[in-house]
Design a protein around this motif. Structure first.
Motif, PDB file in Angstrom:
ATOM      1  N   GLY B 241     -12.065 -10.670  -7.642  1.00  0.00           N
ATOM      2  CA  GLY B 241     -11.571  -9.571  -8.469  1.00  0.00           C
ATOM      3  C   GLY B 241     -10.191  -9.121  -8.035  1.00  0.00           C
ATOM      4  N   ALA B 242      -9.996  -9.000  -6.707  1.00  0.00           N
ATOM      5  CA  ALA B 242      -8.709  -8.540  -6.184  1.00  0.00           C
ATOM      6  C   ALA B 242      -7.610  -9.565  -6.477  1.00  0.00           C
ATOM      7  N   ALA B 243      -7.954 -10.847  -6.334  1.00  0.00           N
ATOM      8  CA  ALA B 243      -6.964 -11.907  -6.585  1.00  0.00           C
ATOM      9  C   ALA B 243      -6.527 -11.877  -8.053  1.00  0.00           C
ATOM     10  N   CYS B 244      -7.489 -11.689  -8.953  1.00  0.00           N
ATOM     11  CA  CYS B 244      -7.158 -11.644 -10.388  1.00  0.00           C
ATOM     12  C   CYS B 244      -6.255 -10.445 -10.687  1.00  0.00           C
ATOM     13  N   ALA B 245      -6.590  -9.292 -10.078  1.00  0.00           N
ATOM     14  CA  ALA B 245      -5.778  -8.088 -10.300  1.00  0.00           C
ATOM     15  C   ALA B 245      -4.368  -8.290  -9.742  1.00  0.00           C
ATOM     16  N   ALA B 246      -4.266  -8.946  -8.584  1.00  0.00           N
ATOM     17  CA  ALA B 246      -2.961  -9.192  -7.975  1.00  0.00           C
ATOM     18  C   ALA B 246      -2.121 -10.113  -8.853  1.00  0.00           C
ATOM     19  N   VAL B 247      -2.776 -11.123  -9.431  1.00  0.00           N
ATOM     20  CA  VAL B 247      -2.060 -12.052 -10.319  1.00  0.00           C
ATOM     21  C   VAL B 247      -1.534 -11.294 -11.536  1.00  0.00           C
ATOM     22  N   LEU B 248      -2.384 -10.419 -12.100  1.00  0.00           N
ATOM     23  CA  LEU B 248      -1.962  -9.650 -13.265  1.00  0.00           C
ATOM     24  C   LEU B 248      -0.815  -8.689 -12.893  1.00  0.00           C
ATOM     25  N   GLY B 249      -0.928  -8.068 -11.709  1.00  0.00           N
ATOM     26  CA  GLY B 249       0.123  -7.164 -11.223  1.00  0.00           C
ATOM     27  C   GLY B 249       1.444  -7.909 -11.064  1.00  0.00           C
ATOM     28  N   ALA B 250       1.358  -9.128 -10.497  1.00  0.00           N
ATOM     29  CA  ALA B 250       2.563  -9.942 -10.304  1.00  0.00           C
ATOM     30  C   ALA B 250       3.174 -10.315 -11.654  1.00  0.00           C
ATOM     31  N   ALA B 251       2.288 -10.603 -12.618  1.00  0.00           N
ATOM     32  CA  ALA B 251       2.779 -10.953 -13.961  1.00  0.00           C
ATOM     33  C   ALA B 251       3.492  -9.762 -14.587  1.00  0.00           C
ATOM     34  N   MET B 252       2.943  -8.557 -14.377  1.00  0.00           N
ATOM     35  CA  MET B 252       3.585  -7.350 -14.907  1.00  0.00           C
ATOM     36  C   MET B 252       4.945  -7.141 -14.249  1.00  0.00           C
ATOM     37  N   GLY B 260       9.828  -4.103 -21.001  1.00  0.00           N
ATOM     38  CA  GLY B 260       8.370  -4.232 -20.992  1.00  0.00           C
ATOM     39  C   GLY B 260       7.704  -3.036 -20.339  1.00  0.00           C
ATOM     40  N   LEU B 261       6.684  -3.337 -19.569  1.00  0.00           N
ATOM     41  CA  LEU B 261       5.905  -2.270 -18.943  1.00  0.00           C
ATOM     42  C   LEU B 261       6.616  -1.648 -17.741  1.00  0.00           C
ATOM     43  N   THR B 262       7.596  -2.372 -17.196  1.00  0.00           N
ATOM     44  CA  THR B 262       8.201  -1.944 -15.944  1.00  0.00           C
ATOM     45  C   THR B 262       8.746  -0.508 -15.968  1.00  0.00           C
ATOM     46  N   PRO B 263       9.424  -0.079 -17.039  1.00  0.00           N
ATOM     47  CA  PRO B 263       9.926   1.297 -17.009  1.00  0.00           C
ATOM     48  C   PRO B 263       8.798   2.332 -17.000  1.00  0.00           C
ATOM     49  N   VAL B 264       7.685   2.029 -17.657  1.00  0.00           N
ATOM     50  CA  VAL B 264       6.568   2.960 -17.718  1.00  0.00           C
ATOM     51  C   VAL B 264       5.707   2.853 -16.462  1.00  0.00           C
ATOM     52  N   LEU B 265       5.382   1.629 -16.084  1.00  0.00           N
ATOM     53  CA  LEU B 265       4.578   1.377 -14.888  1.00  0.00           C
ATOM     54  C   LEU B 265       5.360   0.450 -13.963  1.00  0.00           C
ATOM     55  N   PRO B 266       6.279   1.010 -13.190  1.00  0.00           N
ATOM     56  CA  PRO B 266       7.123   0.164 -12.343  1.00  0.00           C
ATOM     57  C   PRO B 266       6.345  -0.388 -11.137  1.00  0.00           C
ATOM     58  N   VAL B 267       5.789  -1.605 -11.296  1.00  0.00           N
ATOM     59  CA  VAL B 267       5.013  -2.234 -10.218  1.00  0.00           C
ATOM     60  C   VAL B 267       5.977  -2.858  -9.209  1.00  0.00           C
ATOM     61  N   ALA B 268       5.782  -2.513  -7.946  1.00  0.00           N
ATOM     62  CA  ALA B 268       6.593  -3.117  -6.880  1.00  0.00           C
ATOM     63  C   ALA B 268       5.767  -4.213  -6.218  1.00  0.00           C
ATOM     64  N   TRP B 269       6.449  -5.163  -5.598  1.00  0.00           N
ATOM     65  CA  TRP B 269       5.700  -6.243  -4.919  1.00  0.00           C
ATOM     66  C   TRP B 269       4.773  -5.674  -3.867  1.00  0.00           C
ATOM     67  N   SER B 270       5.259  -4.624  -3.183  1.00  0.00           N
ATOM     68  CA  SER B 270       4.440  -4.047  -2.106  1.00  0.00           C
ATOM     69  C   SER B 270       3.146  -3.424  -2.654  1.00  0.00           C
ATOM     70  N   ASP B 271       3.152  -3.037  -3.948  1.00  0.00           N
ATOM     71  CA  ASP B 271       1.934  -2.448  -4.538  1.00  0.00           C
ATOM     72  C   ASP B 271       0.771  -3.437  -4.510  1.00  0.00           C
ATOM     73  N   LEU B 272       1.116  -4.711  -4.595  1.00  0.00           N
ATOM     74  CA  LEU B 272       0.050  -5.723  -4.641  1.00  0.00           C
ATOM     75  C   LEU B 272      -0.782  -5.728  -3.367  1.00  0.00           C
ATOM     76  N   LEU B 273      -0.195  -5.182  -2.287  1.00  0.00           N
ATOM     77  CA  LEU B 273      -0.956  -5.101  -1.029  1.00  0.00           C
ATOM     78  C   LEU B 273      -2.157  -4.164  -1.171  1.00  0.00           C
ATOM     79  N   ALA B 274      -2.110  -3.288  -2.182  1.00  0.00           N
ATOM     80  CA  ALA B 274      -3.194  -2.312  -2.366  1.00  0.00           C
ATOM     81  C   ALA B 274      -4.531  -2.983  -2.659  1.00  0.00           C
ATOM     82  N   VAL B 275      -4.491  -4.232  -3.156  1.00  0.00           N
ATOM     83  CA  VAL B 275      -5.761  -4.904  -3.487  1.00  0.00           C
ATOM     84  C   VAL B 275      -6.407  -5.517  -2.237  1.00  0.00           C
ATOM     85  N   LEU B 276      -5.653  -5.584  -1.142  1.00  0.00           N
ATOM     86  CA  LEU B 276      -6.181  -6.256   0.051  1.00  0.00           C
ATOM     87  C   LEU B 276      -7.496  -5.677   0.570  1.00  0.00           C
TER      88      LEU B 276
END
Lengths: 243, 302
Positions: B241-252, B260-276
């Motif tokens: 589940g975490a890997a799938c969410a991380a892949v989707l986060g990276a895609a965003m 795209g979504l970045t101005p509304v939901l600015p995902v940073a690479w470091s955010d992906l660590l939250a799924v660990l």
């Protein structure tokens, strides 16, 4: 043979490994299955539990192996009042009791060898320490070539012998058996009886529920005869009595 | 069923004790799928909360660093000269990094959406605006700007964006709490699913539990078997589940871009660590749920 076949009648009841004082038992709201039983089994005694179907033989064994509780009266095991025994101590009492269940209760996903070794693993023994003992016991009960077979592939008699091997492998202080020769031929029945008598000779208290008249007669051991949940007779087989 | 090899009598595998609990069955596969989906949703919620919080902080930061001054020209001067004078005045106030008078066209563009296409803005007394950029280290207050403008005889209103800022902060707080609530709800649902599955698993393996119980296994020993089994299962599902969410986060992050979504939901690479921590958390929740359920069922046996 037992050192004292009639030990139950002569021993001090307070030294008994099993002691029933006016014990009754019922399942839920059903009528009492066992009624006002009072007797004691000294260490090293050997008894058969006899009686017609529905007399309460299996229920009596269940009380002793702590699968059920008395609805009335006092039951002492190894000198301890079962009702007062803390829950965390009960597993250690159960480990001193070997049971041959009527329906075998073998674990289908474990090999015959692993099934026989269950009590030893639960007691914390390492595989290296019990491998030879279990293999020898399975050889003795005629399952040498079936050690790695799964129970669903075993015949009825083989399952019964495996259940017996599992019950005795830990050298229990009390051995309870519910119809242990019901699915084996005459020859194997006698071998099983010899095994029980040998264990009894080494000090194990043995209690066997059976319909097998021949087995009782051949052993010469005393009986606890139940009728309608009551203890009708305790001692040598009464002349003319049918087990 | 047994995984043992059947070659030769000295095959060590044949003598290695099999686990007390049977191998997984189809019920377990369904459980893995459900827990993986719940973990995926929980991770996605966590990423969403982090990203929306970052967006809100960014907007707040931007708004709190700026003020807008509306200048109303007096009778004896033009709007442009009043705005220029206000900008000059404000630029000299301590705590102001930059003050710039907006051109008439920009001011008209700002009010056009409220007046509609038909309105002739040339006939209207459109007020001039001065955009004030504050010093980040020691920003000037709205009062100090008002005092400076008043001292120069300028009729002006200072908007320090307090209303917008409060709205954004309130919105961000609501988003944060809603996200946390959803996250907790999903975690609770995962725990309930695991507890339910444990109960079903125990019921399906009742013969094992009863035999171990009657053979002298302590309650904690039996409960531990189920605890370990379900914790392992949940950890695996959590990882998926975490890997799938991380892949989707990276895609965003990669595909969001400026539009795209970045101005509304600015995902940073470091955010992906939250799924660990997800697999560990799932295992922990499963272990606790399994242990409690197993212990309660074993007590019923006793």
């Amino acid at each position: 043979m037992s050192r004292n076949p009639n030990a139950a009648e002569t021993a001090d009841a307070w030294d008994a490994v099993v002691r029933f004082d006016d014990v009754s038992m019922r399942y839920g709201r059903e009528p009492e299955t066992l009624k006002d039983l009072s007797f004691s089994l000294p260490q090293g005694s050997f008894h058969f539990v006899t009686g017609p179907s529905g007399a309460g033989k299996t229920s009596l064994l269940k009380l002793i192996y702590l699968a059920a509780q008395p609805s009335k009266g006092l039951l002492h095991l190894f000198g301890q009042d079962v009702a007062q025994t803390p829950a965390e101590v009960r597993p250690f009492l159960r480990r001193r009791i070997g049971v041959v269940f009527q329906e075998f209760r073998l674990l289908d996903h474990l090999s015959a060898f692993d099934n026989a070794a269950v009590p030893l693993r639960i007691a914390g023994r390492k595989p290296d320490s019990y491998r030879q003992d279990v293999a020898e016991l399975l050889t003795w009960v005629g399952l040498k070539d079936r050690m790695h077979a799964l129970p669903p592939t075993l015949a009825g008699g083989e399952k019964q012998r495996l259940a017996i091997a599992r019950a005795v492998v830990g050298r229990p202080d009390i051995l309870l058996a519910d119809e242990p020769t019901g699915n084996v031929d005459h020859e194997m029945g006698l071998r099983i009886l010899r095994l029980f008598l040998e264990l009894n000779r080494l000090g194990t208290t043995v209690l066997i529920a059976t319909h097998d008249q021949d087995l009782v007669a051949r052993s010469g051991m005393p009986v606890l005869h139940l009728e309608d949940g009551r203890l009708a007779h305790m001692g040598p087989v009464a002349a003319g009595a049918r087990p | 069923m047994s995984r043992r090899r059947t070659s030769g009598p000295f095959d060590l595998d044949r003598w290695r004790p099999a686990p007390f609990l049977p191998e997984r069955d189809t019920r377990d596969s369904a459980l893995v799928f459900v827990v993986a989906v719940l973990c995926f949703l929980a991770c996605l919620t966590a990423l969403g909360v982090i990203a929306s919080d970052r967006a809100a902080r960014g907007w707040s930061h931007q708004l709190s660093g700026e003020m807008t001054v509306i200048v109303r020209p007096k009778a004896n001067e033009t709007p442009d000269s009043a705005a220029a004078r206000a900008a000059e005045t404000l630029a000299g106030v301590p705590g102001v990094a930059e003050a710039r008078a907006l051109e008439r066209e920009k001011a008209e563009a700002l009010i056009a959406p409220w007046l509609g296409e038909a309105a002739d803005l040339a006939d209207l007394p459109v007020p001039r605006l001065v955009a004030v950029l504050l010093d980040r280290e020691a920003p000037a207050s709205a009062q100090s700007l008002e005092r400076a403008l008043l001292a120069r005889g300028l009729d002006a209103v200072v908007d320090d964006h307090t209303t917008w800022l409060a709205d954004i902060q309130r919105g961000a707080a609501i988003a944060r709490w809603v996200g946390l609530g959803v996250f907790l709800l999903i975690s609770a649902a995962a725990a309930a699913v695991v507890a339910f599955a444990t109960r079903a698993g125990l019921a399906a393996r009742r013969e094992v539990v009863e035999l171990l119980h009657l053979t002298g296994a302590e309650d904690a020993f039996i409960a531990r078997l189920f605890q370990v089994r379900f914790a392992q299962m949940a950890a695996g599902a959590g990882l998926v589940g975490a890997a799938c969410a991380a892949v989707l986060g990276a895609a965003m992050r990669l595909g969001g871009g400026g539009q795209g979504l970045t101005p509304v939901l600015p995902v940073a690479w470091s955010d992906l660590l939250a799924v660990l921590p997800c697999p560990l958390a799932a295992a922990l929740v499963a272990a606790v749920a399994a242990r409690m359920t197993a212990a309660s069922l074993i007590r019923e046996l006793s």
